[in-house]
Enzyme design. Sequence first.
Site, short mmCIF file in Angstrom:
data_model
loop_
_atom_site.label_atom_id
_atom_site.label_comp_id
_atom_site.label_asym_id
_atom_site.label_seq_id
_atom_site.Cartn_x
_atom_site.Cartn_y
_atom_site.Cartn_z
N CYS A 74 0.87 -1.18 0.00
CA CYS A 74 0.00 0.00 0.00
C CYS A 74 0.90 1.22 0.00
O CYS A 74 1.56 1.52 1.01
CB CYS A 74 -0.93 0.01 1.21
SG CYS A 74 -2.03 1.44 1.25
N HIS A 151 -2.35 -4.96 -10.43
CA HIS A 151 -3.13 -3.86 -10.99
C HIS A 151 -3.40 -4.11 -12.46
O HIS A 151 -2.54 -4.62 -13.19
CB HIS A 151 -2.39 -2.54 -10.84
CG HIS A 151 -2.38 -2.00 -9.46
ND1 HIS A 151 -3.29 -1.08 -9.00
CD2 HIS A 151 -1.56 -2.27 -8.41
CE1 HIS A 151 -3.04 -0.79 -7.74
NE2 HIS A 151 -1.98 -1.50 -7.35
N GLU A 200 -10.22 -0.14 -5.71
CA GLU A 200 -9.24 -0.92 -4.97
C GLU A 200 -9.87 -2.22 -4.49
O GLU A 200 -10.94 -2.21 -3.86
CB GLU A 200 -8.73 -0.09 -3.78
CG GLU A 200 -7.45 -0.62 -3.19
CD GLU A 200 -6.79 0.41 -2.28
OE1 GLU A 200 -5.78 0.04 -1.65
OE2 GLU A 200 -7.27 1.56 -2.19
N CYS A 209 -4.69 6.00 -4.37
CA CYS A 209 -4.08 4.68 -4.28
C CYS A 209 -2.64 4.81 -4.75
O CYS A 209 -2.38 5.04 -5.93
CB CYS A 209 -4.84 3.66 -5.13
SG CYS A 209 -4.11 2.00 -5.11
N GLY A 212 -1.58 2.11 -7.12
CA GLY A 212 -2.26 2.35 -8.39
C GLY A 212 -1.59 3.42 -9.21
O GLY A 212 -1.46 3.32 -10.43
#
Length: 269
Positions: A74, A151, A200, A209, A212
Amino acid sequence: MRVDFVKMHGLGNDFVVLDARAQALPPLGEGMASALADRRSGIGCDQLILLEPSGAADFRMRIFNADGSEVGACGNASRAVALLHGKPARVETGGGIIAVEPRGDGASVDMGEPRFDWQDIPLAYGMDTALMPVSWEGLDQPGAVNVGNPHVVFFVADCDAVPLDRIGPEIETDPLFPERVNVNVASVTDRGHIRLRVWERGAGLTRACGTGACATAVHAMRRGLVERDVAVALPGGTLTIAWGEDNRIRMTGPATEAYRGSFEWGDFA
């Protein structure tokens, strides 16, 4: 047992941070993580962060989504933890060891090297992850990249026009992605700027994110759409992503401590 917590956020992507480095906590399972993350009956957050001792780095960071599922990385939480720790550190995560460095009101994070092989995403079967021959309701030919978690990235003319709240969960749980996937829809403004929205996995629509932003920037660079250092604008604010010649991704952006509190462990166990 009374347990302290710190509520933090990175560009509106919010976290409850529990620190078990000095004082051990009982085992934290999915049920308790999701109970603490509940915005009506718990503390409320997108992700619950658990800091623990590590034999491989300065400390270990475990990440639980709002649904209780544990994930490997994260980016926004990494910046928040860097700010909380207060000095440069190597941090063990499920996605590998990262390096964090607090800077002013935020942090810079070495997110490691991206992975592009279909087995590393992972996908259910082999294909070119730079231009995938798949589509969902007009979203087609995405790219896939693993930056500690998986992703899928779609480039569109206007990312704000995509009904991501509806199509995001469909893509997240598609059988093509056996470990589910984070869904990114992005618009390239120019060679130095990208606009991005993210669904997410395990958390839903999010204001920001970090992984991301990293995945989207790297995929845009891989496709030759932007330079190797770009600003990624999310609904909650902007991150700077650089993909160096050493193949490592560096993310820089703000993080904020909102407040501190405590709770009774038994109330959520």
